[in-house]
Design a protein around this motif. Structure first.
Motif, PDB file in Angstrom:
ATOM      1  N   LYS A  59      47.262  39.138  33.909  1.00 52.56           N
ATOM      2  CA  LYS A  59      47.314  40.589  34.347  1.00 52.56           C
ATOM      3  C   LYS A  59      46.084  41.203  35.418  1.00 52.56           C
ATOM      4  O   LYS A  59      46.253  41.815  35.947  1.00 52.56           O
ATOM      5  CB  LYS A  59      47.092  41.584  33.177  1.00 52.56           C
ATOM      6  N   GLY A  60      45.174  40.050  35.256  1.00 53.34           N
ATOM      7  CA  GLY A  60      44.045  40.536  36.359  1.00 53.34           C
ATOM      8  C   GLY A  60      42.876  41.173  35.420  1.00 53.34           C
ATOM      9  O   GLY A  60      43.092  41.821  34.430  1.00 53.34           O
ATOM     10  N   LEU A  61      41.469  41.170  36.139  1.00 55.06           N
ATOM     11  CA  LEU A  61      40.201  41.709  35.348  1.00 55.06           C
ATOM     12  C   LEU A  61      40.249  43.277  35.869  1.00 55.06           C
ATOM     13  O   LEU A  61      39.818  43.816  34.655  1.00 55.06           O
ATOM     14  CB  LEU A  61      39.239  40.907  36.072  1.00 55.06           C
ATOM     15  N   ALA A  62      40.536  43.642  36.957  1.00 55.71           N
ATOM     16  CA  ALA A  62      40.625  45.278  37.376  1.00 55.71           C
ATOM     17  C   ALA A  62      41.468  45.551  38.414  1.00 55.71           C
ATOM     18  O   ALA A  62      41.967  44.651  39.173  1.00 55.71           O
ATOM     19  CB  ALA A  62      39.054  45.419  37.617  1.00 55.71           C
ATOM     20  N   THR A  63      41.635  46.652  38.608  1.00 53.61           N
ATOM     21  CA  THR A  63      42.728  47.083  39.752  1.00 53.61           C
ATOM     22  C   THR A  63      41.539  48.108  40.821  1.00 53.61           C
ATOM     23  O   THR A  63      40.765  48.784  40.216  1.00 53.61           O
ATOM     24  CB  THR A  63      43.576  48.203  39.531  1.00 53.61           C
ATOM     25  N   ILE A  64      41.586  47.791  41.884  1.00 53.71           N
ATOM     26  CA  ILE A  64      40.736  48.531  43.040  1.00 53.71           C
ATOM     27  C   ILE A  64      41.307  50.003  43.129  1.00 53.71           C
ATOM     28  O   ILE A  64      42.575  50.269  43.294  1.00 53.71           O
ATOM     29  CB  ILE A  64      40.784  47.834  44.095  1.00 53.71           C
ATOM     30  N   SER A  65      40.436  51.016  43.091  1.00 50.57           N
ATOM     31  CA  SER A  65      40.570  52.408  43.113  1.00 50.57           C
ATOM     32  C   SER A  65      40.221  52.820  44.792  1.00 50.57           C
ATOM     33  O   SER A  65      41.255  53.561  45.208  1.00 50.57           O
ATOM     34  CB  SER A  65      39.727  53.237  42.102  1.00 50.57           C
ATOM     35  N   SER A  66      39.496  52.489  45.228  1.00 51.08           N
ATOM     36  CA  SER A  66      38.998  52.767  46.396  1.00 51.08           C
ATOM     37  C   SER A  66      38.152  51.658  47.302  1.00 51.08           C
ATOM     38  O   SER A  66      37.524  50.937  46.796  1.00 51.08           O
ATOM     39  CB  SER A  66      38.397  54.139  46.620  1.00 51.08           C
ATOM     40  N   VAL A  67      38.108  51.739  48.702  1.00 56.42           N
ATOM     41  CA  VAL A  67      37.447  50.390  49.419  1.00 56.42           C
ATOM     42  C   VAL A  67      36.447  51.304  50.348  1.00 56.42           C
ATOM     43  O   VAL A  67      36.914  52.284  50.968  1.00 56.42           O
ATOM     44  CB  VAL A  67      38.345  49.556  49.894  1.00 56.42           C
ATOM     45  N   SER A  68      35.541  50.499  50.464  1.00 55.89           N
ATOM     46  CA  SER A  68      34.510  50.955  51.770  1.00 55.89           C
ATOM     47  C   SER A  68      33.693  50.011  52.333  1.00 55.89           C
ATOM     48  O   SER A  68      33.811  48.807  51.717  1.00 55.89           O
ATOM     49  CB  SER A  68      33.501  52.110  51.214  1.00 55.89           C
ATOM     50  N   GLY A  69      33.122  49.912  53.363  1.00 54.61           N
ATOM     51  CA  GLY A  69      32.657  48.987  53.901  1.00 54.61           C
ATOM     52  C   GLY A  69      33.234  48.656  55.179  1.00 54.61           C
ATOM     53  O   GLY A  69      34.187  49.003  55.791  1.00 54.61           O
ATOM     54  N   SER A  70      32.722  47.593  56.108  1.00 55.12           N
ATOM     55  CA  SER A  70      33.126  46.929  57.020  1.00 55.12           C
ATOM     56  C   SER A  70      32.875  45.524  57.403  1.00 55.12           C
ATOM     57  O   SER A  70      31.999  44.859  56.420  1.00 55.12           O
ATOM     58  CB  SER A  70      32.872  47.778  58.400  1.00 55.12           C
ATOM     59  N   SER A  71      33.374  44.609  58.207  1.00 56.72           N
ATOM     60  CA  SER A  71      33.188  43.202  58.587  1.00 56.72           C
ATOM     61  C   SER A  71      33.312  42.532  57.339  1.00 56.72           C
ATOM     62  O   SER A  71      34.148  42.327  56.730  1.00 56.72           O
ATOM     63  CB  SER A  71      31.664  43.250  59.061  1.00 56.72           C
ATOM     64  N   THR A  72      32.219  41.822  56.970  1.00 53.75           N
ATOM     65  CA  THR A  72      32.220  40.793  55.947  1.00 53.75           C
ATOM     66  C   THR A  72      31.628  41.280  54.382  1.00 53.75           C
ATOM     67  O   THR A  72      31.289  40.403  53.509  1.00 53.75           O
ATOM     68  CB  THR A  72      31.221  39.511  56.318  1.00 53.75           C
ATOM     69  N   THR A  73      31.447  42.678  54.441  1.00 54.51           N
ATOM     70  CA  THR A  73      30.857  43.188  53.204  1.00 54.51           C
ATOM     71  C   THR A  73      31.858  44.405  52.837  1.00 54.51           C
ATOM     72  O   THR A  73      32.354  45.169  53.636  1.00 54.51           O
ATOM     73  CB  THR A  73      29.657  43.533  53.083  1.00 54.51           C
ATOM     74  N   ARG A  74      31.963  44.657  51.522  1.00 53.04           N
ATOM     75  CA  ARG A  74      32.828  45.773  51.183  1.00 53.04           C
ATOM     76  C   ARG A  74      32.425  45.983  49.680  1.00 53.04           C
ATOM     77  O   ARG A  74      31.811  45.448  49.073  1.00 53.04           O
ATOM     78  CB  ARG A  74      34.171  45.323  50.842  1.00 53.04           C
ATOM     79  N   ALA A  75      32.551  47.449  49.452  1.00 49.14           N
ATOM     80  CA  ALA A  75      32.265  47.888  48.149  1.00 49.14           C
ATOM     81  C   ALA A  75      33.553  48.381  47.576  1.00 49.14           C
ATOM     82  O   ALA A  75      34.244  49.139  48.267  1.00 49.14           O
ATOM     83  CB  ALA A  75      31.524  49.234  48.290  1.00 49.14           C
ATOM     84  N   TRP A  76      33.905  48.033  46.282  1.00 49.16           N
ATOM     85  CA  TRP A  76      35.137  48.120  45.697  1.00 49.16           C
ATOM     86  C   TRP A  76      34.864  49.165  44.522  1.00 49.16           C
ATOM     87  O   TRP A  76      34.220  48.806  43.538  1.00 49.16           O
ATOM     88  CB  TRP A  76      35.887  47.152  45.400  1.00 49.16           C
ATOM     89  N   VAL A  77      35.405  50.332  44.390  1.00 51.37           N
ATOM     90  CA  VAL A  77      35.536  51.124  42.824  1.00 51.37           C
ATOM     91  C   VAL A  77      36.452  50.780  42.143  1.00 51.37           C
ATOM     92  O   VAL A  77      37.705  50.838  42.924  1.00 51.37           O
ATOM     93  CB  VAL A  77      35.406  52.535  43.647  1.00 51.37           C
ATOM     94  N   ILE A  78      36.262  50.459  41.144  1.00 48.02           N
ATOM     95  CA  ILE A  78      37.332  50.242  40.271  1.00 48.02           C
ATOM     96  C   ILE A  78      38.064  51.401  39.462  1.00 48.02           C
ATOM     97  O   ILE A  78      37.040  52.239  39.194  1.00 48.02           O
ATOM     98  CB  ILE A  78      36.840  48.941  38.975  1.00 48.02           C
TER      99      ILE A  78
END
Length: 368
Positions: A139-158
């Motif tokens: 079932k997976g570890l977590a589900t992403i709520s929102s995404v921010s950032g660009s290029s090769t880096t991101r911040a995922w809010v769970i």
């Protein structure tokens, strides 16, 4: 002329003091692995077969007294074969010969022998992966709520419901694979690496291939690298929420094979809600003690519920207030209910199972 001696000019005078042992910030209790024992007697080579009665006999004829009953066509029950296959979990680590040699000379040279420390840390890490799969396998570890950032880096809010702080503790440097809610892999060019974790905002900061990261959106699901719905064994979440085919039996055809689910609109756990959920099993003949796995946050909510219901007697002391519970145990119509607080349980979930009817099977348990 006067001169002042300082710690710099007297550097050879001062000793350095070291701790007597290594502080292990990554040690987790293997609560479920200890609760759900590995069945050595049923170690499998390929498949484990479990016969399951999923349908009753139905050819019963009712007739008035003194009449000849017209017998119905035989409508037999169904005995299905649940087929369970094990999953492999292999961990690797490495230490160079120089580090081994330098750590061999007892307490004077190192805190512990390098090989001993690496093996212990690898064992802790393997146990954590096993515990995560026992709860959330497939079932997976977590589900992403929102995404921010660009290029090769991101911040995922769970999402609040899928956040479990314990899962992400000590995971800087770990690698992930990301799947759509439908099971399609997003990061087809490279793995995603965790660069930092911010528990207060439920944020996972990652780096990876720019194209891959640009395709990852809210509702996508996180797995450890190489882990997926096809490589992990079914955990408690997959089993208790099953509504389709599992171990070769289809719950859409045989409803007894499906899991019982109970949802709450408020999202706040409580003793009445747990008892309501357990009552669903009573309708199917449930009559055994169960274990309810909740998050540490959920456990404290239940703890507060019981503490608020406490009535004080002659043992009350005004000078020393004492309240709350280290362990919780309810009683329901099906039997006793043990509440297990687990660091890897998601805040929005509670899994209830019968320990007596649960076991781990495979070719072998975790070993070195």
């Amino acid at each position: 002329m006067a001169s002042v001696n300082t710690t710099t000019t007297l550097s050879g005078l001062f000793k350095e003091l070291y701790g007597t042992s290594v502080i292990d910030l990554c040690k987790f209790n293997s609560k479920l692995a200890r609760k759900i024992k590995f069945s050595e007697a049923e170690a499998i080579g390929n498949l484990f077969h479990q016969p399951v009665d999923v349908q009753l006999e139905h050819a019963f004829t009712a007739a008035a007294s003194g009449t000849t009953p017209t017998l119905l066509t035989v409508n037999t029950g169904q005995l299905k074969d649940a087929q369970v296959q094990g999953s492999q979990l292999v961990g690797r680590s490495a230490v160079d010969y120089e580090a081994i040699a330098k750590s061999m000379n007892g307490d004077k040279a190192a805190f512990v022998q390098a090989t001993k420390h690496i093996v212990r840390r690898l064992s802790n890490s393997a146990t954590k992966r096993l515990e995560c799969m026992l709860l959330h396998g497939q079932k997976g570890l977590a589900t992403i709520s929102s995404v921010s950032g660009s290029s090769t880096t991101r911040a995922w809010v769970i999402t609040d419901a899928s956040w479990a702080a314990g899962i992400w503790a000590g995971t800087v440097g770990a690698t992930l694979d990301v799947y759509t809610s439908g099971g399609s892999k997003r990061n087809t060019n490279a793995v995603v690496t965790i660069t930092s974790v911010t528990p207060s905002t439920k944020t996972i900061n990652v780096s990876g291939n720019a194209t891959d990261l640009g395709n990852i959106v809210a509702t996508d699901v996180l797995f450890w690298e190489t882990h997926s719905a096809s490589t992990e064994f079914a955990g408690l979440d997959a089993i208790t929420r099953n509504s389709g085919s599992l171990f070769g039996i289809d719950a859409a055809t045989y409803e007894l094979w499906g899991g019982n689910t109970y949802s709450t609109s408020t999202g706040v756990i409580s003793m009445p809600k747990i008892l309501d959920a357990i009552a669903l099993t009573a309708s199917y003949g449930g009559s055994q003690d169960v274990c309810a796995v909740v998050s540490p946050k959920g456990f404290e909510v239940l703890n507060s519920d019981l503490a608020a219901l406490r009535q004080y007697d002659g043992s009350y002391q005004a000078a020393n207030g004492e309240n709350g519970y280290e362990a919780l145990r309810y009683h329901s119509q099906v039997g006793a209910v043990e509440i297990m607080s687990h660091p890897f349980q998601k805040d929005g979930m509670c899994h209830i199972f019968v320990p007596e009817e649960t076991k781990r099977i495979g070719a072998g348990d975790l070993s070195f």
